[in-house]
Design a protein around this motif. Structure first.
Motif, PDB file in Angstrom:
ATOM      1  N   ARG A 671       0.834  -1.209   0.000  1.00  0.00           N
ATOM      2  CA  ARG A 671       0.000   0.000   0.000  1.00  0.00           C
ATOM      3  C   ARG A 671       0.866   1.256   0.000  1.00  0.00           C
ATOM      4  O   ARG A 671       0.590   2.206  -0.745  1.00  0.00           O
ATOM      5  CB  ARG A 671      -0.908   0.003   1.235  1.00  0.00           C
ATOM      6  CG  ARG A 671      -1.756   1.278   1.369  1.00  0.00           C
ATOM      7  CD  ARG A 671      -2.738   1.180   2.509  1.00  0.00           C
ATOM      8  NE  ARG A 671      -2.108   0.952   3.791  1.00  0.00           N
ATOM      9  CZ  ARG A 671      -1.539   1.911   4.529  1.00  0.00           C
ATOM     10  NH1 ARG A 671      -1.527   3.155   4.093  1.00  0.00           N
ATOM     11  NH2 ARG A 671      -1.006   1.617   5.695  1.00  0.00           N
ATOM     12  N   LEU A 672       1.925   1.270   0.804  1.00  0.00           N
ATOM     13  CA  LEU A 672       2.776   2.456   0.868  1.00  0.00           C
ATOM     14  C   LEU A 672       3.479   2.715  -0.469  1.00  0.00           C
ATOM     15  O   LEU A 672       3.565   3.858  -0.922  1.00  0.00           O
ATOM     16  CB  LEU A 672       3.818   2.305   1.981  1.00  0.00           C
ATOM     17  CG  LEU A 672       3.297   2.365   3.420  1.00  0.00           C
ATOM     18  CD1 LEU A 672       4.453   2.201   4.400  1.00  0.00           C
ATOM     19  CD2 LEU A 672       2.571   3.669   3.693  1.00  0.00           C
ATOM     20  N   SER A 674       2.544   2.164  -3.335  1.00  0.00           N
ATOM     21  CA  SER A 674       1.637   2.662  -4.371  1.00  0.00           C
ATOM     22  C   SER A 674       1.364   4.157  -4.210  1.00  0.00           C
ATOM     23  O   SER A 674       0.740   4.770  -5.085  1.00  0.00           O
ATOM     24  CB  SER A 674       0.308   1.902  -4.326  1.00  0.00           C
ATOM     25  OG  SER A 674      -0.396   2.199  -3.120  1.00  0.00           O
ATOM     26  N   GLU A 675       1.830   4.761  -3.089  1.00  0.00           N
ATOM     27  CA  GLU A 675       1.601   6.179  -2.832  1.00  0.00           C
ATOM     28  C   GLU A 675       2.838   6.987  -3.208  1.00  0.00           C
ATOM     29  O   GLU A 675       3.939   6.457  -3.343  1.00  0.00           O
ATOM     30  CB  GLU A 675       1.262   6.385  -1.349  1.00  0.00           C
ATOM     31  CG  GLU A 675      -0.002   5.637  -0.921  1.00  0.00           C
ATOM     32  CD  GLU A 675      -0.253   5.706   0.578  1.00  0.00           C
ATOM     33  OE1 GLU A 675       0.573   6.361   1.274  1.00  0.00           O
ATOM     34  OE2 GLU A 675      -1.230   5.116   1.051  1.00  0.00           O
ATOM     35  N   ALA A 676       2.652   8.300  -3.358  1.00  0.00           N
ATOM     36  CA  ALA A 676       3.721   9.167  -3.866  1.00  0.00           C
ATOM     37  C   ALA A 676       4.952   9.153  -2.959  1.00  0.00           C
ATOM     38  O   ALA A 676       6.076   9.101  -3.428  1.00  0.00           O
ATOM     39  CB  ALA A 676       3.202  10.595  -4.032  1.00  0.00           C
ATOM     40  N   ASP A 677       4.764   9.212  -1.638  1.00  0.00           N
ATOM     41  CA  ASP A 677       5.896   9.255  -0.715  1.00  0.00           C
ATOM     42  C   ASP A 677       6.053   7.942   0.049  1.00  0.00           C
ATOM     43  O   ASP A 677       6.658   7.903   1.117  1.00  0.00           O
ATOM     44  CB  ASP A 677       5.731  10.407   0.269  1.00  0.00           C
ATOM     45  CG  ASP A 677       4.448  10.267   1.104  1.00  0.00           C
ATOM     46  OD1 ASP A 677       3.569   9.470   0.715  1.00  0.00           O
ATOM     47  OD2 ASP A 677       4.328  10.947   2.140  1.00  0.00           O
ATOM     48  N   GLY A 678       5.515   6.860  -0.523  1.00  0.00           N
ATOM     49  CA  GLY A 678       5.525   5.578   0.191  1.00  0.00           C
ATOM     50  C   GLY A 678       6.905   5.021   0.416  1.00  0.00           C
ATOM     51  O   GLY A 678       7.177   4.414   1.472  1.00  0.00           O
TER      52      GLY A 678
END
Length: 816
Positions: A671-672, A674-678
């Motif tokens: 999940r992380l 897949s995020e911009a600042d993951g």
């Protein structure tokens, strides 16, 4: 007059100053001199006279990273020289010259092989490491304690010392004076933030702040009470006096004037217990009344002149308390360290400095000189008075047979915030007779070197202190390839001029700093995007190689500037990495979320702990999932059981294995990422896990580890190396670096989007012939001198930034 340095003819005895402009091969020169000392190379006039082993050649620099790099570069050069002597030839001109000059090549080969094998014993240290060794090895002569503990982070001692001062000095004050102290600093921690930049500067002298708190407090109250008495005596005549004068009646109208008189009159009728002045008192100062009188005569009264005098003088006790705090907190720190037998970084320097100024100074200095007959001080422009005094006492005067080489570039002295003192360098330059320079830039292309030379030639004194820090144009032995777009070389210096409100010309307005930063972050990201798109199309190349993201560096001053430009890059779909963060990992949201998780593991059946952990940004449960915990007993039991299992794993195998299990149990890495600042957040989580695992080895039980984490979250320390944020990616991404961190490095393409930005000084700290002064009264003259020093350092920072590029440098310019 400086001479051009020739490594083979450089005299190895005596004191020498070497100024090496950016990119002119300073490290190459150091390693060349080191080889000559190892081999005993030189004539009676230029040589040292005998070969020196690696443990007798002292090399000092200012950071652990620089020490490690210098050690590696010296080792590589020794190995290359040994191989050259074995082969009988070398492509390196210096090594080939040494081959031709050394008569006994087998002996030289053996000396180099021995040096290579003994490199672990080489005397290459930071200044603090050198002082620590000297104090330990010469404990009798230096008068230092045999059993001491070194502390790299003495923040807790500072907190305790300031808290002790606060209790001792402020708790017994009368209530009105105690309120005045609280108006200046709410807590001891707030006072420490003001003191911290000055505590590590033993040379600092204070102007102002003499006397006692009680006397200053009484004086201020007396001045206020005198004005109140004058007001009460003259109150009946003020209205008519002002109305009958030529003062502007739109300001002093029949509506405003009575209200203002009443407001100040109410204040004048009260007893004086604090320093508060009514807002409208300034309306009755002689200066304000005269300024508001356009026609006719302004009103005059002795009261108005008294109000002028009251408003002109500062009403506060900050300078008195600061002066007392600086003296007493330093004393308390010394006493606490002596009592606990602790040494911090600054104590290592002051300890050796005191020993070299004490009764056993000459035997101690002679012993150190015998151990290290030659010393090279790298990055000497970053010295301070104490450091320079140490090496002057060691290698000045009686040290005729020794060698001291002071190596640096005053144009790159940019660490004033860390205590580096360009004026100490200037003093050394005036005292050392023999000056040498390096004149050829090997880093950048001919075109970029010429452009930078031309830029600094525009000013008659580009670094302000022209007599001591002149700008000397350098030659270029530059790169053969170039940065090309569509087959055409790109200009070495590119200027992007910001849009300003009102356009150009007489009506042009100036940008605010915030608007400039926003505009330049977007402009820099757009330029990087254009270059990388051209690279994908095959039209952006460096020589024969296509441009890559890792070839691009964006240099900034602060973390906030880095955040702005990285956000702009993300909006353009460009990944970047920030290489200069000094933020503590304990200051992140991940640290606070991890504390919630550990608390929940220790209290799995506590409903509120469970909800806080599952609803944190780490786990990321939605509101619907949290509501479902109330409605679905099976879901609640499953969550509790998972926490119990994690707690058991924590007890059996440790906190890091438990954390990894929990992350994959809830698919948090996927999940992380897949995020911009993951990637950043996941790196911080694993970093925290490692720090917790290390701390657990010294703590008793899981609750103690949770307390340790909460304490570090409340007081993170970004100056501690182990706490600093790690690099989140090893991929060759666009690099965002602070100018300070970029010093000594080079990048093919450099962008300086915020190079026009500046901050006027807010501290009246400046240098004079007698030393470093802090004006606690913040006089206009002191602030002007401090701001000149700030501007001089900003210009040196500009030089460092402009000399990082190899092919092209892009600047964001604006009228601020």
């Amino acid at each position: 007059m400086s001479r051009i340095l020739d490594v083979l003819d450089f005299p190895l005895r005596g004191q020498r100053l070497i100024e090496a402009s950016a990119g002119t091969g300073k490290t190459y020169t150091i390693t060349g001199l080191y080889l000559r000392l190892l081999l005993g190379h030189g004539t009676d006039a230029t040589g040292f006279g005998l070969p020196l082993p690696v443990d007798r050649i002292l090399v000092v620099t200012f950071t652990e990273a620089a020490t490690a790099e210098l050690r590696g570069r010296i080792l590589a050069r020794i190995r290359a020289a040994r191989q050259a002597f074995e082969a009988g030839h070398s492509q390196d001109p210096l090594l080939q010259s040494l081959l031709e000059a050394v008569a006994d090549r087998p002996l030289a080969t053996r000396l180099l092989l021995t040096a290579e094998r003994q490199m672990d014993e080489a005397a290459i240290h930071t200044i603090h490491g050198f002082c620590q060794r000297m104090l330990k090895q010469n404990a009798f002569e230096s008068g230092s304690l045999f059993e001491t503990e070194f502390v790299s982070d003495d923040e807790r001692l500072h907190v305790e010392a300031v808290a002790d001062f606060w209790r001792h000095r402020c708790y017994g004050l009368a209530l009105p004076l105690a309120r005045a102290v609280r108006d200046s600093w709410k807590t001891p921690q707030a006072l420490l933030r003001t003191l911290r930049p000055h505590l590590a500067t033993p040379e600092l002298r204070c102007l102002g702040g003499e006397g006692s708190l009680e006397a200053r407090h009484a004086e201020i109250l007396g001045r206020i009470e005198a004005v109140k008495r004058q007001w009460r005596a003259a109150a009946g005549e003020l209205d008519a006096l002002i109305r009958d004068s030529g003062v502007d009646k739109r300001s002093y109208s029949s509506r405003n004037l009575p209200n203002w008189l009443a407001q100040v009159g109410d204040w004048a009728a009260t007893s004086t217990e604090d320093y508060a002045l009514p807002e409208k008192l300034k309306c009755f100062s002689q200066a304000e009344l005269s300024a508001k009188t356009k026609k006719g005569a302004p009103p005059h009264h002795p009261l108005f002149a008294a109000i002028d005098a009251l408003l002109a003088a500062p009403l506060g006790i900050q300078d008195v308390l600061l002066r007392q705090a600086l003296t007493e907190v330093r004393q308390r720190l010394r006493q606490a360290k002596l009592r606990r037998q602790l040494l911090g970084f600054d104590d290592l320097l002051s300890g050796l400095d005191l020993a070299l100024g004490g009764p056993a100074a000459e035997p101690l200095a002679a012993r150190i000189r015998e151990q290290y007959p030659v010393a090279m001080i790298d990055e000497f422009q970053d010295t301070d008075p104490q450091q320079y005094r140490i090496f002057t006492r060691l290698y000045g005067g009686a040290a005729d047979g020794c060698g001291l080489y002071l190596i640096g570039d005053p144009k790159q002295a940019i660490y004033g915030f860390r205590g580096a003192d360009i004026f100490t360098y200037i003093q050394a330059k005036r005292q050392v007779v023999d000056h040498y320079t390096l004149e050829t830039n090997y880093r950048s292309t001919h075109a970029l070197v010429a452009a930078v030379n031309g830029l600094f030639a525009q000013a008659s004194a580009p670094f302000i202190y022209q007599a001591d820090i002149p700008f000397q144009p350098v030659q270029a032995n530059g790169k053969k390839e170039a940065f090309c777009l569509a087959g055409k070389p790109v200009a070495p210096l590119q200027w992007y001029l910001a849009d300003t409100p009102g356009g150009s010309g007489a009506g042009e307005k100036r940008l605010s700093l915030g608007a400039y930063r926003q505009q330049m972050a977007c402009a820099a990201a757009a330029q990087v995007h254009a270059w990388l798109c051209a690279a994908q199309a095959g039209s952006a190349r460096i020589g024969s190689q296509p441009l890559k993201p890792g070839d691009i560096a964006i240099l900034v001053r602060t973390g906030s500037e880095a955040a702005l430009v990285r956000q702009a890059l993300r909006e353009c779909g460009i990944a970047s990495v920030y290489l200069s963060s000094r933020e503590s990992v304990f200051a992140t949201q991940e640290a606070r979320d991890l504390a919630l998780l550990l608390h929940a593991c220790l209290n799995p059946t506590d409903d509120s702990s469970l909800r806080r952990a599952m609803g944190s940004a780490l786990v990321g449960w939605s509101a619907e999932q949290l509501v479902a915990l109330n409605q679905q007993e099976a879901l609640w039991e499953q969550a509790v059981e998972r926490l119990r299992h994690c707690a058991e794993l924590w007890r059996q195998k440790g906190v890091l294995p438990m954390l990894r299990h929990f992350l994959f149990l809830h698919a948090i890495p996927a999940r992380l990422l897949s995020e911009a600042d993951g990637e950043r957040r996941l790196t911080d989580l694993l970093h925290l896990g490692e720090l917790l695992q290390q701390a657990a080895a010294e703590l008793s039980g899981e609750p103690a580890l949770l307390r340790w984490l909460n304490e570090h979250c409340r007081a993170p320390n970004g100056n501690a190396d182990e706490q600093q944020l790690r690099l989140e990616s090893e991929r060759k991404l666009v690099q965002v670096v602070t100018i300070h961190k970029s010093k000594g490095l080079q990048y093919p393409l450099v962008l300086l989007p915020f190079i026009s930005g500046f901050r006027p000084t807010d501290q009246a700290k400046y240098h004079a012939e007698e030393g470093l002064w802090l004006d606690l009264a913040y006089s206009a003259e002191s602030l002007a001198r401090a701001d000149e020093e700030r501007l001089a350092e900003d210009l040196r920072l500009l030089y460092v930034a402009l000399t990082r590029g190899i092919y092209t440098t892009w600047l964001g310019m604006a009228a601020l």
